[in-house]
Design a protein around this motif. Structure first.
Motif, PDB file in Angstrom:
ATOM      1  N   ARG A 107     -19.200   3.100  18.569  1.00  0.00           N
ATOM      2  CA  ARG A 107     -19.373   1.663  18.275  1.00  0.00           C
ATOM      3  C   ARG A 107     -18.325   1.215  17.262  1.00  0.00           C
ATOM      4  NH1 ARG A 107     -24.806  -0.370  16.384  1.00  0.00           N
ATOM      5  NH2 ARG A 107     -25.023   1.612  15.283  1.00  0.00           N
ATOM      6  N   GLN A 108     -17.081   1.384  17.641  1.00  0.00           N
ATOM      7  CA  GLN A 108     -15.984   1.050  16.746  1.00  0.00           C
ATOM      8  C   GLN A 108     -15.798  -0.463  16.618  1.00  0.00           C
ATOM      9  OE1 GLN A 108     -12.132   2.028  18.258  1.00  0.00           O
ATOM     10  NE2 GLN A 108     -11.157   2.101  16.248  1.00  0.00           N
ATOM     11  N   LYS A 109     -15.536  -0.913  15.393  1.00  0.00           N
ATOM     12  CA  LYS A 109     -15.147  -2.310  15.158  1.00  0.00           C
ATOM     13  C   LYS A 109     -13.800  -2.293  14.449  1.00  0.00           C
ATOM     14  CE  LYS A 109     -19.283  -5.222  14.894  1.00  0.00           C
ATOM     15  NZ  LYS A 109     -20.005  -6.227  14.066  1.00  0.00           N
ATOM     16  N   ILE A 110     -12.749  -2.502  15.228  1.00  0.00           N
ATOM     17  CA  ILE A 110     -11.405  -2.497  14.669  1.00  0.00           C
ATOM     18  C   ILE A 110     -11.268  -3.661  13.685  1.00  0.00           C
ATOM     19  CG2 ILE A 110      -8.966  -2.854  15.231  1.00  0.00           C
ATOM     20  CD1 ILE A 110      -9.462  -1.300  17.806  1.00  0.00           C
ATOM     21  N   GLY A 111     -10.654  -3.370  12.544  1.00  0.00           N
ATOM     22  CA  GLY A 111     -10.527  -4.383  11.494  1.00  0.00           C
ATOM     23  C   GLY A 111     -11.528  -4.182  10.376  1.00  0.00           C
ATOM     24  N   THR A 112     -12.465  -3.240  10.577  1.00  0.00           N
ATOM     25  CA  THR A 112     -13.426  -2.882   9.534  1.00  0.00           C
ATOM     26  C   THR A 112     -13.268  -1.391   9.227  1.00  0.00           C
ATOM     27  OG1 THR A 112     -15.317  -2.077  10.847  1.00  0.00           O
ATOM     28  CG2 THR A 112     -15.029  -4.476  10.657  1.00  0.00           C
ATOM     29  N   VAL A 113     -13.870  -0.949   8.126  1.00  0.00           N
ATOM     30  CA  VAL A 113     -13.869   0.487   7.803  1.00  0.00           C
ATOM     31  C   VAL A 113     -15.195   1.129   8.207  1.00  0.00           C
ATOM     32  CG1 VAL A 113     -12.160   0.294   5.973  1.00  0.00           C
ATOM     33  CG2 VAL A 113     -14.582   0.005   5.414  1.00  0.00           C
ATOM     34  N   GLY A 114     -15.975   0.417   9.016  1.00  0.00           N
ATOM     35  CA  GLY A 114     -17.165   0.998   9.604  1.00  0.00           C
ATOM     36  C   GLY A 114     -18.444   0.798   8.816  1.00  0.00           C
ATOM     37  N   GLN A 115     -19.454   1.540   9.229  1.00  0.00           N
ATOM     38  CA  GLN A 115     -20.773   1.476   8.601  1.00  0.00           C
ATOM     39  C   GLN A 115     -20.907   2.563   7.529  1.00  0.00           C
ATOM     40  OE1 GLN A 115     -22.992   1.917  12.331  1.00  0.00           O
ATOM     41  NE2 GLN A 115     -23.790  -0.154  12.066  1.00  0.00           N
ATOM     42  N   PRO A 116     -21.897   2.412   6.639  1.00  0.00           N
ATOM     43  CA  PRO A 116     -22.076   3.416   5.577  1.00  0.00           C
ATOM     44  C   PRO A 116     -22.371   4.805   6.126  1.00  0.00           C
ATOM     45  CG  PRO A 116     -23.342   1.435   5.094  1.00  0.00           C
ATOM     46  CD  PRO A 116     -22.837   1.288   6.500  1.00  0.00           C
ATOM     47  N   LEU A 117     -21.988   5.814   5.382  1.00  0.00           N
ATOM     48  CA  LEU A 117     -22.358   7.188   5.683  1.00  0.00           C
ATOM     49  C   LEU A 117     -23.878   7.244   5.821  1.00  0.00           C
ATOM     50  CD1 LEU A 117     -21.235  10.264   5.554  1.00  0.00           C
ATOM     51  CD2 LEU A 117     -22.232  10.238   3.254  1.00  0.00           C
ATOM     52  N   PRO A 118     -24.414   7.834   6.904  1.00  0.00           N
ATOM     53  CA  PRO A 118     -25.871   7.938   7.030  1.00  0.00           C
ATOM     54  C   PRO A 118     -26.492   8.568   5.782  1.00  0.00           C
ATOM     55  CG  PRO A 118     -24.832   8.584   9.079  1.00  0.00           C
ATOM     56  CD  PRO A 118     -23.721   8.389   8.083  1.00  0.00           C
ATOM     57  N   GLY A 119     -27.596   7.971   5.352  1.00  0.00           N
ATOM     58  CA  GLY A 119     -28.254   8.452   4.141  1.00  0.00           C
ATOM     59  C   GLY A 119     -27.751   7.815   2.867  1.00  0.00           C
ATOM     60  N   SER A 120     -26.822   6.861   2.993  1.00  0.00           N
ATOM     61  CA  SER A 120     -26.288   6.180   1.809  1.00  0.00           C
ATOM     62  C   SER A 120     -26.440   4.675   1.959  1.00  0.00           C
ATOM     63  CB  SER A 120     -24.814   6.539   1.595  1.00  0.00           C
ATOM     64  OG  SER A 120     -23.982   5.898   2.557  1.00  0.00           O
ATOM     65  N   VAL A 121     -26.142   3.961   0.884  1.00  0.00           N
ATOM     66  CA  VAL A 121     -26.286   2.505   0.871  1.00  0.00           C
ATOM     67  C   VAL A 121     -24.996   1.870   0.349  1.00  0.00           C
ATOM     68  CG1 VAL A 121     -27.730   0.566   0.146  1.00  0.00           C
ATOM     69  CG2 VAL A 121     -28.704   2.871   0.214  1.00  0.00           C
ATOM     70  N   VAL A 122     -24.584   0.797   0.997  1.00  0.00           N
ATOM     71  CA  VAL A 122     -23.477  -0.045   0.514  1.00  0.00           C
ATOM     72  C   VAL A 122     -24.050  -1.392   0.136  1.00  0.00           C
ATOM     73  CG1 VAL A 122     -21.352  -1.254   1.122  1.00  0.00           C
ATOM     74  CG2 VAL A 122     -21.663   1.112   1.837  1.00  0.00           C
ATOM     75  N   ARG A 123     -23.712  -1.858  -1.055  1.00  0.00           N
ATOM     76  CA  ARG A 123     -24.170  -3.169  -1.526  1.00  0.00           C
ATOM     77  C   ARG A 123     -22.962  -3.992  -1.964  1.00  0.00           C
ATOM     78  NH1 ARG A 123     -28.368  -3.227  -6.464  1.00  0.00           N
ATOM     79  NH2 ARG A 123     -29.827  -2.664  -4.778  1.00  0.00           N
ATOM     80  N   ILE A 124     -23.013  -5.279  -1.695  1.00  0.00           N
ATOM     81  CA  ILE A 124     -21.971  -6.191  -2.169  1.00  0.00           C
ATOM     82  C   ILE A 124     -22.531  -6.973  -3.356  1.00  0.00           C
ATOM     83  CG2 ILE A 124     -20.373  -8.041  -1.585  1.00  0.00           C
ATOM     84  CD1 ILE A 124     -19.919  -5.456  -0.003  1.00  0.00           C
ATOM     85  N   ALA A 125     -21.917  -6.803  -4.519  1.00  0.00           N
ATOM     86  CA  ALA A 125     -22.373  -7.492  -5.726  1.00  0.00           C
ATOM     87  C   ALA A 125     -22.048  -8.974  -5.646  1.00  0.00           C
ATOM     88  CB  ALA A 125     -21.721  -6.864  -6.955  1.00  0.00           C
ATOM     89  N   ASP A 126     -22.588  -9.739  -6.580  1.00  0.00           N
ATOM     90  CA  ASP A 126     -22.380 -11.184  -6.573  1.00  0.00           C
ATOM     91  C   ASP A 126     -20.912 -11.572  -6.675  1.00  0.00           C
ATOM     92  OD1 ASP A 126     -25.082 -11.580  -6.348  1.00  0.00           O
ATOM     93  OD2 ASP A 126     -25.419 -11.890  -8.493  1.00  0.00           O
ATOM     94  N   ASP A 127     -20.119 -10.709  -7.357  1.00  0.00           N
ATOM     95  CA  ASP A 127     -18.693 -11.021  -7.489  1.00  0.00           C
ATOM     96  C   ASP A 127     -17.857 -10.425  -6.365  1.00  0.00           C
ATOM     97  OD1 ASP A 127     -18.820  -8.359  -8.131  1.00  0.00           O
ATOM     98  OD2 ASP A 127     -17.782  -8.522 -10.052  1.00  0.00           O
ATOM     99  N   GLY A 128     -18.540  -9.862  -5.346  1.00  0.00           N
ATOM    100  CA  GLY A 128     -17.836  -9.311  -4.191  1.00  0.00           C
ATOM    101  C   GLY A 128     -17.504  -7.834  -4.295  1.00  0.00           C
ATOM    102  N   GLU A 129     -17.829  -7.192  -5.437  1.00  0.00           N
ATOM    103  CA  GLU A 129     -17.491  -5.782  -5.596  1.00  0.00           C
ATOM    104  C   GLU A 129     -18.388  -4.910  -4.715  1.00  0.00           C
ATOM    105  OE1 GLU A 129     -16.761  -2.381  -9.061  1.00  0.00           O
ATOM    106  OE2 GLU A 129     -17.837  -4.227  -9.568  1.00  0.00           O
ATOM    107  N   VAL A 130     -17.792  -3.854  -4.171  1.00  0.00           N
ATOM    108  CA  VAL A 130     -18.523  -2.907  -3.335  1.00  0.00           C
ATOM    109  C   VAL A 130     -19.198  -1.868  -4.231  1.00  0.00           C
ATOM    110  CG1 VAL A 130     -18.344  -1.181  -1.503  1.00  0.00           C
ATOM    111  CG2 VAL A 130     -16.884  -3.218  -1.447  1.00  0.00           C
ATOM    112  N   LEU A 131     -20.523  -1.738  -4.094  1.00  0.00           N
ATOM    113  CA  LEU A 131     -21.296  -0.759  -4.853  1.00  0.00           C
ATOM    114  C   LEU A 131     -21.848   0.289  -3.885  1.00  0.00           C
ATOM    115  CD1 LEU A 131     -23.404  -3.154  -7.143  1.00  0.00           C
ATOM    116  CD2 LEU A 131     -21.053  -2.366  -7.451  1.00  0.00           C
ATOM    117  N   LEU A 132     -21.935   1.538  -4.346  1.00  0.00           N
ATOM    118  CA  LEU A 132     -22.359   2.637  -3.482  1.00  0.00           C
ATOM    119  C   LEU A 132     -23.515   3.412  -4.104  1.00  0.00           C
ATOM    120  CD1 LEU A 132     -18.819   4.108  -2.656  1.00  0.00           C
ATOM    121  CD2 LEU A 132     -20.086   2.373  -1.354  1.00  0.00           C
TER     122      LEU A 132
END
Length: 598
Positions: A390-415
């Motif tokens: 299920r590739q989406k070219i132009g993205t870096v994909g979905q989170p590693l299974p068992g982990s969480v990605v969050r986008i903070a209010d200022d746009g920062e990527v949190l793991l």
């Protein structure tokens, strides 16, 4: 979407350590070739049983030399079979591996070995040994130095002859899941490198879930991967451990100078690399086609591949006419390109920097899908990647299974997840800044779409603010400009300036071909041609392509072709090819000023 996660696919062991993997492989797959080793210029197989025996023999030597559980042992070498063997030998002695880039300066060697308190170091060649020797007086904890090219493995094997199997068993079990497996020092784009403490548990979570999600790419007894990235880099380390985790056949080569020949001889089914490698493959193929008078055919084939890939995900599928064109070019062009990549592979995983949509569609269109991913040293490499199905070219994909990605209010990527590092070695202040309430603050800016696919748009600290108040994420433009065959590197400037500019270095490998095709004098260089109208027009086309990805206010209005390269030796780039912007800005201050001179 502000947060996304996927359920774990791999049950992380509650105890044990990474040496469990090689014992399991020897028990379950004793005769399977888990390594490929270059001997007298030819690849030879190393079975799981052989590998375990060689690891344990070297581990006995480390124990005999006085290496204790928890000791740090430096490993400074190019990517080679002995790296993997000694990495596992260090763990089998109960110790912690501290990778040192083989290109490191004496000052960097001193910092890493001194900060980690390394009790010993294994180096590859004379230059590495000399670097260690030059700073040894300032490393009181350092007791032993072994050199691979002077028989380090044989020396350790002989020294450990009297150490019992029971002793190795005891030492191999000494480290627990939450104990440090390695301290990987960040490349240090700013300031001194920080030592990321990565535990055995973190690598189990990382590689276990990666292998499970990409299962068709990791088939024991069938799949193989060629590691040509620096083993000292966390991406290279992830490749090593994922291959052992599966297990699949792993081959190591020290550099990419003869990568085409190595791919042809090893014939991997899977390639893991950085975008520059895939750019080189494309640019080299195009340049060869042009030199053979087939440039127009290649360009048509490339455009067909891109159109074909884009249509694959479309509502109407691939039109019949496009299918026919694609079939013709598959015989004429695509099959030859796949042969250059080894001839057996269908997939690659790319990380370290953005690949770019055009290149992503090109490779998928020729039948060699490059799955883009994203990660950091602090996340054991991949923390997100595109799934094979299920590739989406132009993205870096979905989170590693068992982990969480969050986008903070200022746009920062949190793991968040078990694969995240436990902290920076001897640096509580930096750890507190990076880890808050169980979340790692990456410093990257990104977005999540409705399906949980992550897109990285820039770095918080690299955001430029022009004099007009416009925020500019340089990576977006730089990656597009860097995709041109003549461009080696590009750095966007403009912080506090009236408009955005760029510094560009020329790829000398392609300059010679280009110069010959455009009637320039033999032996032309970037120095002699930097003001040449034709060269500037070519680079302007690359800049125009970069500008097409951004707004007018963010676009590059002026550029300077530099007479030299950004090099690791000069401190302009890290070993993983990331720009040290502050160093470049300082060393090329006059060139930057020239951009804004009236």
């Amino acid at each position: 979407m502000r947060e996304f996660s996927l359920p774990a696919l791999y049950e992380v062991p509650t105890d044990g350590n990474l040496t469990d993997l090689i014992r399991r492989n020897a028990a379950q797959h004793p005769d399977v070739a888990v390594m490929g080793r270059k001997v007298d210029g030819r690849w030879t197989d190393v079975t799981a049983t052989q590998f375990l025996a060689e690891v344990r023999a070297a581990a006995k030597g480390l124990i005999a030399a006085g290496i204790r559980p928890g000791d740090r042992v430096g490993l400074m070498s190019r990517t080679r079979y002995e790296w993997v063997q000694l990495d596992f030998a260090i763990w089998s002695a109960g110790a912690v591996t501290v990778p040192v880039y083989e290109t490191s300066s004496a000052e960097q060697v001193q910092w890493i070995l001194g900060d980690s308190g390394a009790a010993a170091v294994i180096v590859e060649g004379d230059a590495h040994a000399a670097a260690v020797e030059s700073v040894r007086d300032s490393l009181p904890a350092l007791q032993n130095v072994w050199q691979i090219e002077k028989g380090a493995v044989d020396e350790l094997t002989a020294a450990g002859a009297e150490i019992s199997e029971a002793t190795v068993d005891e030492r191999s079990a000494a480290a627990k899941a939450d104990d440090p497996a390695t301290i990987v020092y960040t490349s240090g784009t700013t300031g001194r490198p920080k030592g990321c403490v990565l535990t055995h548990r973190a690598f189990f979570a990382e590689c276990g879930n990666l292998v499970e999600r990409l299962k068709p790419l990791f088939r024991t007894g069938e799949s193989s991967v060629l590691l040509f990235l620096p083993a000292a880099h966390v991406f290279g380390r992830m490749v090593e451990l994922a291959a052992v985790m599966a297990p699949i056949r792993l081959g190591c080569v020290p550099d990419i100078k003869n990568l085409t020949d190595e791919l042809a001889s090893f014939r991997p089914t899977l390639i893991l690399g950085v975008p520059r490698v895939f750019e080189k493959v494309y640019n080299s193929a195009r340049a060869k086609a042009q030199a053979d008078g087939k440039g127009k055919i290649f360009d048509k084939a490339a455009n067909t591949a891109i159109a074909y890939s884009r249509a694959l995900g479309g509502p109407g599928g691939v039109p019949v006419g496009l299918k026919l064109k694609h079939k013709v070019f598959d015989k004429l062009v695509y099959s030859k390109l796949r042969a250059v990549l080894g001839g057996r592979g269908e997939y690659a995983v790319s990380g370290g920097a953005p690949l770019g949509e055009r290149l992503g569609h090109f490779f998928r269109g020729i039948g060699f899908t490059v799955l883009e991913g994203y990660g950091l040293t602090e996340s054991c490499a991949a923390t997100a990647f595109n799934p094979w199905d299920r590739q989406k070219i132009g993205t870096v994909g979905q989170p590693l299974p068992g982990s969480v990605v969050r986008i903070a209010d200022d746009g920062e990527v949190l793991l968040h997840g078990e694969h995240i590092f436990s902290g920076y070695w001897n640096n509580e202040a930096a750890t507190a800044d990076a880890l808050a309430d169980g979340w790692f603050h990456t410093g990257d800016i990104g977005t999540l779409d409705e399906d949980g696919y992550l897109a990285i748009t820039g770095r918080k600290k690299e955001i430029l603010v022009t004099a007009g108040g416009k925020n500019v994420a340089p990576a977006v433009i730089e990656d597009r400009i860097r995709g041109h065959a003549l461009v080696a590197e590009c750095m966007v400037v403009g912080d506090g300036r009236p408009f955005v500019g760029a510094l560009v270095t020329i790829d000398e490998e392609f300059l010679g071909r280009w110069a010959a095709e455009h009637g320039k004098p033999a032996g032309s260089t970037a120095v002699s041609l930097r003001d040449d109208a034709d060269l500037r027009a070519e680079i302007q086309r690359a800049v125009d392509d970069g500008n097409a990805a951004v707004s007018k206010a963010e676009s590059v209005r002026k550029f300077r072709i530099l007479p030299t390269q950004f090099t690791e030796e000069a401190g302009h780039i890290t070993p993983s090819l990331k720009l040290k912007r502050n160093v470049v800005a300082k060393d090329f201050a006059d060139e930057i000023e020239a951009i804004y001179r009236a």
